[in-house]
Design an enzyme around this catalytic site. Sequence first.
Site, PDB file in Angstrom:
ATOM      1  N   ASP A  52       0.844  -1.202   0.000  1.00 29.13           N
ATOM      2  CA  ASP A  52       0.000   0.000   0.000  1.00 29.13           C
ATOM      3  C   ASP A  52       0.880   1.253   0.000  1.00 29.13           C
ATOM      4  O   ASP A  52       0.380   2.376  -0.052  1.00 29.13           O
ATOM      5  CB  ASP A  52      -1.006  -0.003   1.155  1.00 29.13           C
ATOM      6  N   SER A  53       2.211   1.058  -0.014  1.00 28.75           N
ATOM      7  CA  SER A  53       3.133   2.183  -0.245  1.00 28.75           C
ATOM      8  C   SER A  53       2.907   2.751  -1.647  1.00 28.75           C
ATOM      9  O   SER A  53       3.419   3.825  -1.969  1.00 28.75           O
ATOM     10  CB  SER A  53       4.590   1.741  -0.066  1.00 28.75           C
ATOM     11  N   ASP A  91      -1.057  -6.034  -0.147  1.00 33.12           N
ATOM     12  CA  ASP A  91      -1.512  -5.418   1.102  1.00 33.12           C
ATOM     13  C   ASP A  91      -3.018  -5.221   1.098  1.00 33.12           C
ATOM     14  O   ASP A  91      -3.577  -4.677   0.129  1.00 33.12           O
ATOM     15  CB  ASP A  91      -0.876  -4.026   1.263  1.00 33.12           C
ATOM     16  N   LYS A 121      -1.393  -9.368   2.839  1.00 26.90           N
ATOM     17  CA  LYS A 121      -0.638  -8.942   4.026  1.00 26.90           C
ATOM     18  C   LYS A 121      -1.500  -7.968   4.834  1.00 26.90           C
ATOM     19  O   LYS A 121      -2.210  -7.144   4.246  1.00 26.90           O
ATOM     20  CB  LYS A 121       0.676  -8.276   3.621  1.00 26.90           C
ATOM     21  N   GLU A 123      -1.592  -5.525   8.649  1.00 31.18           N
ATOM     22  CA  GLU A 123      -0.785  -4.907   9.702  1.00 31.18           C
ATOM     23  C   GLU A 123      -1.449  -5.084  11.062  1.00 31.18           C
ATOM     24  O   GLU A 123      -2.642  -4.801  11.207  1.00 31.18           O
ATOM     25  CB  GLU A 123      -0.616  -3.402   9.421  1.00 31.18           C
ATOM     26  N   GLU A 190       9.034  -4.198  10.639  1.00 31.36           N
ATOM     27  CA  GLU A 190       9.481  -2.894  10.130  1.00 31.36           C
ATOM     28  C   GLU A 190      10.035  -2.025  11.248  1.00 31.36           C
ATOM     29  O   GLU A 190       9.388  -1.806  12.274  1.00 31.36           O
ATOM     30  CB  GLU A 190       8.303  -2.186   9.432  1.00 31.36           C
TER      31      GLU A 190
HETATM   32  O1  KIV Z   1       3.573  -1.133   1.628  1.00 33.90           O
HETATM   33  C1  KIV Z   1       4.748  -1.498   1.678  1.00 33.90           C
HETATM   34  O2  KIV Z   1       5.575  -1.209   0.790  1.00 33.90           O
HETATM   35  C2  KIV Z   1       5.168  -2.301   2.822  1.00 33.90           C
HETATM   36  C3  KIV Z   1       6.633  -2.525   2.989  1.00 33.90           C
HETATM   37  C4  KIV Z   1       7.260  -1.306   3.529  1.00 33.90           C
HETATM   38  C5  KIV Z   1       6.920  -3.706   3.803  1.00 33.90           C
HETATM   39  O3  KIV Z   1       4.370  -2.707   3.594  1.00 33.90           O
END
Ligand code: KIV
Length: 272
Positions: A52-53, A91, A121, A123, A190
């Site tokens: 989600d980055s 994510d 994934k 969090e 992280e």
């Molecule tokens: O969204 C992302 O890129 C991440 C990484 C920083 C692990 O969750």
Amino acid sequence: MSTAKKEYKRVTVKSLVEMKSNGEKISMLTAYDYSMAKIVDAAQVDVILVGDSASNVMAGHETTLPITLDQMIYHASSVIRAVERALVVVDLPFGSYQSDPKEALRSAIRIMKESGAHAVKVEGGLEIKDSVKRILAAGIPVMGHLGLTPQSIYKFGTYTVRAKEEEEAQKLLEDAAMLEKLGCFGIVLEKIPAELTKKVSEKLTIPTIGIGGGKHADGQVLVVHDLLGMTHEFNPRFLRRYMNLYEEMGSAISNYVKDVKSMDFPNDEEQY
Ligand code: KIV
């Protein structure tokens, strides 16, 4: 330390656990589009994270919070069309899994069905236990993410190192053990102290993947735009840049502009 490397034609969640038990480190990188995913996959990266980055590096938002489930599915489908070898993890975006387990499952199913991704994934630890359980019960592989969890940035207030104090470190250890017990196949750690990553990695049989978690993690992940030096203003200590694409791309593009203005491009050979 073993450097033996088994060949994997297709990386699966089982391969990752096998890599850990064989002492082979796992490489993971983000990708959000077809062209980048093709390059990353051909370079034999084991896991591609549609993170989600994308909210930051692709859309220019300050945080990861605004990206939507539809947008994540769009990015994930583009990546999936490019990938032949890597395991593709996507994510679940902020707001798509925290409120109740049924919604979490619906979101995970949409990602798997509409993009063809291999895993999701999420969090957090204990707070999202029921959501993780529900997704896993549907046969969808889940990766955890502990430590600095950017979806909770407004709770933390800053992007500094997490779990330096005993109480938070203890909770992280318990959350990691819980995620493994539930059936997660790996956990991203992280921005936490290297010694804590070591403790978690030794305690678990599933792999840990560090980003700012130090050398004891079972694998490493970076945002591909950071590794390539496209995001030149982001300079955390954990980041190793392998290129300075911001400058290289900038100078290639200025040369193009110069050539167009001076009528050097296109030349006689570059026309029909
Ligand atoms: O969204 C992302 O890129 C991440 C990484 C920083 C692990 O969750």
